[in-house]
Design a protein around this motif. Structure first.
Motif, PDB file in Angstrom:
ATOM      1  N   ALA A  10       0.832  -1.208   0.000  1.00  0.00           N
ATOM      2  CA  ALA A  10       0.000   0.000   0.000  1.00  0.00           C
ATOM      3  C   ALA A  10       0.866   1.258   0.000  1.00  0.00           C
ATOM      4  O   ALA A  10       0.569   2.239  -0.694  1.00  0.00           O
ATOM      5  CB  ALA A  10      -0.914  -0.015   1.217  1.00  0.00           C
ATOM      6  N   ALA A  11       1.955   1.209   0.754  1.00  0.00           N
ATOM      7  CA  ALA A  11       2.825   2.377   0.824  1.00  0.00           C
ATOM      8  C   ALA A  11       3.454   2.669  -0.532  1.00  0.00           C
ATOM      9  O   ALA A  11       3.584   3.833  -0.938  1.00  0.00           O
ATOM     10  CB  ALA A  11       3.910   2.152   1.882  1.00  0.00           C
ATOM     11  N   PHE A  12       3.835   1.618  -1.246  1.00  0.00           N
ATOM     12  CA  PHE A  12       4.426   1.846  -2.567  1.00  0.00           C
ATOM     13  C   PHE A  12       3.387   2.399  -3.549  1.00  0.00           C
ATOM     14  O   PHE A  12       3.710   3.237  -4.401  1.00  0.00           O
ATOM     15  CB  PHE A  12       5.063   0.565  -3.119  1.00  0.00           C
ATOM     16  N   ALA A  13       2.169   1.923  -3.430  1.00  0.00           N
ATOM     17  CA  ALA A  13       1.115   2.475  -4.292  1.00  0.00           C
ATOM     18  C   ALA A  13       0.946   3.966  -4.021  1.00  0.00           C
ATOM     19  O   ALA A  13       0.741   4.767  -4.949  1.00  0.00           O
ATOM     20  CB  ALA A  13      -0.199   1.734  -4.074  1.00  0.00           C
ATOM     21  N   ASP A  14       1.043   4.351  -2.761  1.00  0.00           N
ATOM     22  CA  ASP A  14       0.975   5.770  -2.421  1.00  0.00           C
ATOM     23  C   ASP A  14       2.166   6.528  -2.986  1.00  0.00           C
ATOM     24  O   ASP A  14       2.025   7.603  -3.565  1.00  0.00           O
ATOM     25  CB  ASP A  14       0.958   5.948  -0.898  1.00  0.00           C
ATOM     26  N   VAL A  15       3.355   5.963  -2.797  1.00  0.00           N
ATOM     27  CA  VAL A  15       4.561   6.657  -3.239  1.00  0.00           C
ATOM     28  C   VAL A  15       4.524   6.895  -4.743  1.00  0.00           C
ATOM     29  O   VAL A  15       4.884   7.977  -5.224  1.00  0.00           O
ATOM     30  CB  VAL A  15       5.817   5.843  -2.839  1.00  0.00           C
ATOM     31  N   PHE A  16       4.071   5.881  -5.495  1.00  0.00           N
ATOM     32  CA  PHE A  16       4.089   6.013  -6.955  1.00  0.00           C
ATOM     33  C   PHE A  16       2.739   6.463  -7.520  1.00  0.00           C
ATOM     34  O   PHE A  16       2.588   6.575  -8.725  1.00  0.00           O
ATOM     35  CB  PHE A  16       4.553   4.705  -7.600  1.00  0.00           C
ATOM     36  N   GLU A  17       1.772   6.660  -6.656  1.00  0.00           N
ATOM     37  CA  GLU A  17       0.445   7.145  -7.069  1.00  0.00           C
ATOM     38  C   GLU A  17      -0.121   6.307  -8.202  1.00  0.00           C
ATOM     39  O   GLU A  17      -0.695   6.847  -9.152  1.00  0.00           O
ATOM     40  CB  GLU A  17       0.537   8.620  -7.498  1.00  0.00           C
ATOM     41  N   ASP A  18       0.079   5.008  -8.121  1.00  0.00           N
ATOM     42  CA  ASP A  18      -0.409   4.151  -9.205  1.00  0.00           C
ATOM     43  C   ASP A  18      -0.380   2.694  -8.741  1.00  0.00           C
ATOM     44  O   ASP A  18       0.100   2.389  -7.651  1.00  0.00           O
ATOM     45  CB  ASP A  18       0.487   4.316 -10.438  1.00  0.00           C
ATOM     46  N   ASP A  19      -0.903   1.801  -9.589  1.00  0.00           N
ATOM     47  CA  ASP A  19      -0.898   0.378  -9.248  1.00  0.00           C
ATOM     48  C   ASP A  19       0.448  -0.219  -9.590  1.00  0.00           C
ATOM     49  O   ASP A  19       0.748  -0.505 -10.752  1.00  0.00           O
ATOM     50  CB  ASP A  19      -1.993  -0.355 -10.049  1.00  0.00           C
ATOM     51  N   VAL A  20       1.249  -0.409  -8.580  1.00  0.00           N
ATOM     52  CA  VAL A  20       2.557  -1.016  -8.801  1.00  0.00           C
ATOM     53  C   VAL A  20       2.555  -2.404  -8.173  1.00  0.00           C
ATOM     54  O   VAL A  20       1.785  -2.681  -7.254  1.00  0.00           O
ATOM     55  CB  VAL A  20       3.689  -0.153  -8.205  1.00  0.00           C
ATOM     56  N   GLU A  21       3.386  -3.275  -8.721  1.00  0.00           N
ATOM     57  CA  GLU A  21       3.558  -4.608  -8.147  1.00  0.00           C
ATOM     58  C   GLU A  21       4.896  -4.630  -7.441  1.00  0.00           C
ATOM     59  O   GLU A  21       5.921  -4.269  -8.037  1.00  0.00           O
ATOM     60  CB  GLU A  21       3.538  -5.674  -9.247  1.00  0.00           C
ATOM     61  N   VAL A  22       4.923  -5.051  -6.182  1.00  0.00           N
ATOM     62  CA  VAL A  22       6.130  -4.917  -5.367  1.00  0.00           C
ATOM     63  C   VAL A  22       6.572  -6.275  -4.830  1.00  0.00           C
ATOM     64  O   VAL A  22       5.747  -7.043  -4.321  1.00  0.00           O
ATOM     65  CB  VAL A  22       5.878  -3.970  -4.187  1.00  0.00           C
ATOM     66  N   PHE A  23       7.855  -6.549  -4.931  1.00  0.00           N
ATOM     67  CA  PHE A  23       8.434  -7.804  -4.447  1.00  0.00           C
ATOM     68  C   PHE A  23       9.701  -7.466  -3.677  1.00  0.00           C
ATOM     69  O   PHE A  23      10.626  -6.883  -4.243  1.00  0.00           O
ATOM     70  CB  PHE A  23       8.755  -8.724  -5.618  1.00  0.00           C
ATOM     71  N   LEU A  24       9.750  -7.848  -2.417  1.00  0.00           N
ATOM     72  CA  LEU A  24      10.920  -7.529  -1.592  1.00  0.00           C
ATOM     73  C   LEU A  24      11.954  -8.641  -1.680  1.00  0.00           C
ATOM     74  O   LEU A  24      11.611  -9.823  -1.696  1.00  0.00           O
ATOM     75  CB  LEU A  24      10.500  -7.328  -0.134  1.00  0.00           C
ATOM     76  N   VAL A  25      13.204  -8.247  -1.685  1.00  0.00           N
ATOM     77  CA  VAL A  25      14.314  -9.198  -1.626  1.00  0.00           C
ATOM     78  C   VAL A  25      15.396  -8.628  -0.721  1.00  0.00           C
ATOM     79  O   VAL A  25      15.308  -7.472  -0.284  1.00  0.00           O
ATOM     80  CB  VAL A  25      14.898  -9.496  -3.025  1.00  0.00           C
ATOM     81  N   ALA A  26      16.412  -9.444  -0.468  1.00  0.00           N
ATOM     82  CA  ALA A  26      17.406  -9.043   0.530  1.00  0.00           C
ATOM     83  C   ALA A  26      18.587  -8.281  -0.036  1.00  0.00           C
ATOM     84  O   ALA A  26      19.271  -7.580   0.693  1.00  0.00           O
ATOM     85  CB  ALA A  26      17.911 -10.276   1.283  1.00  0.00           C
ATOM     86  N   THR A  27      18.865  -8.414  -1.321  1.00  0.00           N
ATOM     87  CA  THR A  27      20.072  -7.780  -1.870  1.00  0.00           C
ATOM     88  C   THR A  27      19.755  -6.993  -3.134  1.00  0.00           C
ATOM     89  O   THR A  27      18.794  -7.286  -3.853  1.00  0.00           O
ATOM     90  CB  THR A  27      21.155  -8.833  -2.217  1.00  0.00           C
ATOM     91  N   GLY A  28      20.619  -6.033  -3.392  1.00  0.00           N
ATOM     92  CA  GLY A  28      20.470  -5.237  -4.598  1.00  0.00           C
ATOM     93  C   GLY A  28      20.692  -6.058  -5.846  1.00  0.00           C
ATOM     94  O   GLY A  28      20.037  -5.837  -6.875  1.00  0.00           O
ATOM     95  N   THR A  29      21.621  -6.987  -5.786  1.00  0.00           N
ATOM     96  CA  THR A  29      21.858  -7.857  -6.940  1.00  0.00           C
ATOM     97  C   THR A  29      20.608  -8.658  -7.261  1.00  0.00           C
ATOM     98  O   THR A  29      20.228  -8.797  -8.432  1.00  0.00           O
ATOM     99  CB  THR A  29      23.043  -8.795  -6.644  1.00  0.00           C
ATOM    100  N   ALA A  30      19.953  -9.173  -6.247  1.00  0.00           N
ATOM    101  CA  ALA A  30      18.714  -9.913  -6.478  1.00  0.00           C
ATOM    102  C   ALA A  30      17.649  -9.007  -7.076  1.00  0.00           C
ATOM    103  O   ALA A  30      16.941  -9.400  -8.018  1.00  0.00           O
ATOM    104  CB  ALA A  30      18.220 -10.539  -5.179  1.00  0.00           C
ATOM    105  N   ALA A  31      17.522  -7.801  -6.551  1.00  0.00           N
ATOM    106  CA  ALA A  31      16.498  -6.896  -7.066  1.00  0.00           C
ATOM    107  C   ALA A  31      16.743  -6.579  -8.534  1.00  0.00           C
ATOM    108  O   ALA A  31      15.837  -6.665  -9.367  1.00  0.00           O
ATOM    109  CB  ALA A  31      16.462  -5.609  -6.238  1.00  0.00           C
ATOM    110  N   ASN A  32      17.970  -6.214  -8.861  1.00  0.00           N
ATOM    111  CA  ASN A  32      18.267  -5.875 -10.259  1.00  0.00           C
ATOM    112  C   ASN A  32      18.033  -7.052 -11.192  1.00  0.00           C
ATOM    113  O   ASN A  32      17.388  -6.938 -12.223  1.00  0.00           O
ATOM    114  CB  ASN A  32      19.735  -5.438 -10.395  1.00  0.00           C
ATOM    115  N   THR A  33      18.582  -8.198 -10.814  1.00  0.00           N
ATOM    116  CA  THR A  33      18.558  -9.312 -11.759  1.00  0.00           C
ATOM    117  C   THR A  33      17.174  -9.949 -11.856  1.00  0.00           C
ATOM    118  O   THR A  33      16.757 -10.352 -12.939  1.00  0.00           O
ATOM    119  CB  THR A  33      19.609 -10.367 -11.384  1.00  0.00           C
ATOM    120  N   LEU A  34      16.444 -10.019 -10.752  1.00  0.00           N
ATOM    121  CA  LEU A  34      15.096 -10.584 -10.831  1.00  0.00           C
ATOM    122  C   LEU A  34      14.154  -9.639 -11.572  1.00  0.00           C
ATOM    123  O   LEU A  34      13.308 -10.080 -12.363  1.00  0.00           O
ATOM    124  CB  LEU A  34      14.555 -10.907  -9.440  1.00  0.00           C
ATOM    125  N   GLY A  35      14.291  -8.359 -11.331  1.00  0.00           N
ATOM    126  CA  GLY A  35      13.462  -7.405 -12.058  1.00  0.00           C
ATOM    127  C   GLY A  35      13.706  -7.512 -13.558  1.00  0.00           C
ATOM    128  O   GLY A  35      12.760  -7.550 -14.351  1.00  0.00           O
TER     129      GLY A  35
END
Lengths: 345, 345, 345, 345
Positions: free
Chosen positions: A43-68
């Motif tokens: 919900a917080a991310f939807a507020d931040v981006f003022e739109d319907d975003v899909e959010v997935f949390l991970v532990a590392t930046g490498t994971a975030a970049n490569t999975l995205g």
């Protein structure tokens, strides 16, 4: 060694994050993201981006970049990245492991990508149908590895070109908060409105113990990427079990704007440091726009800092040689002044 | 369209190969390389290289390059290749799929790699321990994609530098026969003695229907690579079943020197074509050393050839624009003269 | 050793194939499948299956199976296969390498898969959303590794169940010709009409030097699979360069029905052998339906055959122990009679 | 819903862990494991195992299992695991993604692996050289997914057999603490002395927010595995940046024995629950040895618990149907008694 400015991942835990961890310390919560804190993050991310975003949390930046990026590509495609980008220099072969794609770099000397640079690089790549690597994702880092901040118009221009060339667009926002704080713009202006398909939204370098969010933004690829991402995250071992402990701190810094306050503070500390070093005769190799200071150090200043035990990286390139100092949410003005005093001799 | 010079893989089957196929047509042979023809190939390669080499046949050049390199690397390492190399431009993401490594290119404009170019590229790569991609293999193509031939001393110089920087050395010899024929040297001088660890020895472009050999050369990595290669070949689907049909033609062209005769003929036809075009006022963009002619075509000549229906590739680069003509074992002098007559108008 | 019956990939090259190779020996042909023979193969397969099929030739059965399945799956899914299937026992980890999927076996003792066996195995697998491996492809071999032939109704029943459980359906038809010849049915009855999504159509074991076709059949997955397959084939190194040499022999055996004649002959030779051994008191462990004979050998017969130097495999399973004899297109009646005479002592 | 017993990853953060996080909240620490807390963890593990162990922290159990196994294998090998093991049922295709190996299951109905079961399964697998998948790693879970605990002698017997068959040995110890607490033995007796090569030592299910340790134990494979693991961890995106936040809590629970106290408490709570349910006429499907209770619920009890809102898993197998209740470090006796009261009606 004084490592105060060596990296923003040498920094601590912000109070909001610690309080949030303590706040969800006890009791039971459903694992793997079926908890209340994870719902709050979404919900917080939807507020931040003022739109319907899909959010997935991970532990590392490498994971975030490569999975995205993996969610936007197939393993016969190409990732185009600036040569100094974290993905290209600091993630080993994780991009290949997790996306299957080829990583091809654009030599912009660590500076911002431009439509022209993109077109020139693409023109130099082979285009022989199935024999060639196909267009996949253009990734840009905002701020860049040298601390410069793309404006919404600059991102939009790169994205427009990338899309025209057949690529989707990813932003490595390990320090996205610092970019937003520097620009004072709406987060969606730098992403949704600029045509970005996926964003790595960093938490670790801005006061969390760990936590990066893959944010899939509205657009033609969101639905398919969001369908693939849960499987990709799990099949690479990146789905966290006691999910509330990554979600609650993330929700805490988002909910009350702490993410922007911390980033703005870090940016201000970098500015204070940059101005101070400039006053000592050093010149910033690149403009100090976010929380990093990249300086052509006067040799005397360099020697004084080393003699005083300050640790910092030297980054080299045929066109420049820069000392790097990173400010953080928990950098105190006194820390900056201490370094400047040592630099002044 | 006249496609006589469009590529050497548009060429036919040499008589020795067809005879060899016919010769093993009947009867039974143990599959998967346990046949007599395969033993002959191994022996023939030992003769060709005057040393104990380990040989593995596959059907495609991409398989030969990537399996050879995979046997010498681990999936957190780097493949360094010239930017115009076949591996970098024409093998999709097979290098990533089969080796797991990152492919990084060296911008030499299609010309030969040098120790200096290698050192400069390596210096521009990050070196931050586990965060960086580790050194893996330097691969060079001999002849290059522009038809130039590395001398033994040039290969040795690159190999020495590569080894010093922590890399092993692979040669893409899809047209290795043409290089050897051009130089008139011993095959081992270009490989074993020059410090090469693995070679893709091409058969397909020199008169076979299909067939490339991964040749693991004596040296510190041969034993470990030779232990891994059978599993790698099978686990990527590249172990041929009725192996005599790839082995017998290979053995036939090796055993009586046909491989060198065919290559020498192709080289001579390229020379005839190159000289003829030069006489018409065109200048070779690079020296014609093997079986490829890379020409800055006079616009009038270009137009005449197109009008006469000749197909050929135009290769582009910021520094040059070249027409490519490939001669083959079965290029007749009359074919060359025919093209030259059309070019003369 | 007499290896006449050891395997059908120990057999030779059928005359049609050799003639076809000789027929395309000379002249030029565009590489990578843009040649006339490849167009003929495509047309011939459309005739054989009486429908719009998409055809991709490769050199090995492992490549055909794994690329066909890869085109139908994503790397977080499951391949369900009988425990004795070639894919499960003889392809190393190529299925994992090329599809990314998990291979899970169904213990049917080498016999045919049934809807019940499929449902039972699926019921035993975890179904916990993203934590579990998702349904991907059910693959069955027709004929099976023990030489039994699925009828159209049997294939349709398995396919219907597989689809209902969320799987697509692949048939390993390394010996598909033998199945069709045994049944005397239309090829489409065993595939298109039975709900099969992809077929590996074997050439190597039926008289070609090498050559397997991935046939994507009409249905809901054909379009997406056909879009991915060219990239998959190339990115795993399986796109053959001088494509006419795999295409022309394939076209030749398809065009005049040689593929079925050869298979029918092999089946007849297997029947002759099976009947002969039965007359000597051995009992077929499974019905002899295609070109393989799987026999419980009388110990005396076994000893006589060994003493006479005949090579054959012994296949073991808790439920049975069988000797395997494979007949081929080039098995002569005299070969069979020779073995039977030795068996009779 | 009452989720108190639904899983031990629904549990909270132990006080030692929270204190440790708070303790390293401020100040600077070198990232990526070059911090003091990480050094403490390494020392603590050496103490726990009374030997030179190599330790690598990661955030998830899937990462720990697959990276540990990857460090011991090559991607043409096999992982043998019990069919109910977490690796086989709950890690999607992460084993394939990260190790490249095939996963083959042993149907022991969730019970302990035995040397006989291992030998029987291996005997049923093909052994045809390069065509077959090669031996890689046998992995066993201690405690098992049904909460049974292998004794040192049982582990040693499996390991001895595994080694003899060519496999290395991995233990999934997501709940290793519960096994050690149940047995009252030295950790090394269950691992080093039993011939185990690598252990996943779980923290998450025993009071940490997140954190699993890959422990490479002394033996013939330790050196090579320890050389590969840092690159594997990074190249799959599993190297945590602000490493002190995973290391400090781990060090805290190890240093003062909290890990064993917590596990012993959880085991005791499971025992209390098991005894209580047994007193109500339910029978444990398997012995309650660690922190899980696996019960054949009396239908009346089952109905009462559901009516009272208690959540718990039902696990099914042809041979049994069991309700699962997991106790945790923070399960209070009153929680158990509450459930028992509801069960008693």
């Amino acid at each position: 060694m004084r490592i105060d400015f060596v990296s923003d991942n040498a920094s601590g835990l912000c109070p909001e994050a610690l309080d949030a961890v303590a706040g969800v310390r006890g009791g039971r919560a459903a694992p793997y993201g079926a908890d209340g804190a994870t719902a709050e993050v979404a919900a917080a991310f939807a507020d931040v981006f003022e739109d319907d975003v899909e959010v997935f949390l991970v532990a590392t930046g490498t994971a975030a970049n490569t999975l995205g990026i993996a969610s936007l590509t197939r393993p016969w495609q190409r990732i185009l990245s600036e040569e100094f980008a974290h993905l290209a220099t600091d993630e080993s072969t994780a991009p290949e492991r997790i996306t299957g794609c080829r990583v091809t770099t654009i030599p912009a000397g660590g500076r911002k990508l431009t439509p022209a640079a993109l077109e020139e690089r693409e023109a130099g790549l082979s285009d022989r149908g199935v024999h060639s690597v196909a267009p996949g994702v253009v990734t840009l880092s905002n701020p860049t590895e040298l601390g410069e901040v793309y404006t919404p118009a600059e991102v939009a221009a790169v994205a427009e070109t990338a899309h025209r060339l057949g690529y989707r667009v990813h932003v490595d926002g390990a320090r996205f908060a610092n970019a937003v704080a520097a620009l004072g713009c709406a987060p969606r202006a730098l992403t949704v409105d600029a045509g970005v398909d996926a964003l790595s939204f960093g938490g670790t370098k801005n006061g969390l113990a760990l936590g990066e969010a893959v944010v899939l933004l509205p657009g033609p690829h969101q639905r398919e990427a969001a369908a693939a991402l849960p499987a990709l995250r799990k099949a690479h071992g990146h789905l966290l079990s006691k999910h509330r402990y990554v979600a609650a701190p993330f929700a805490a810094v988002l909910a009350d704007g702490a993410w922007l306050r911390h980033a703005a503070h870090a940016n201000a500390m970098a500015r204070r440091l940059s101005d101070g070093l400039a006053a000592l005769g050093c010149s910033p190799g690149v403009p100090t726009e976010a929380n990093g200071v990249f300086m052509e150090l006067d040799p005397v200043v360099d020697a004084r800092l080393r003699a005083s035990g300050w640790a910092f990286h030297h980054l080299g390139h045929p066109a420049w040689e820069l000392a790097r100092f990173m400010a953080s949410f928990d950098t105190a003005p006194a820390d900056v002044d201490h370094l400047l005093a040592d630099a002044a001799g």
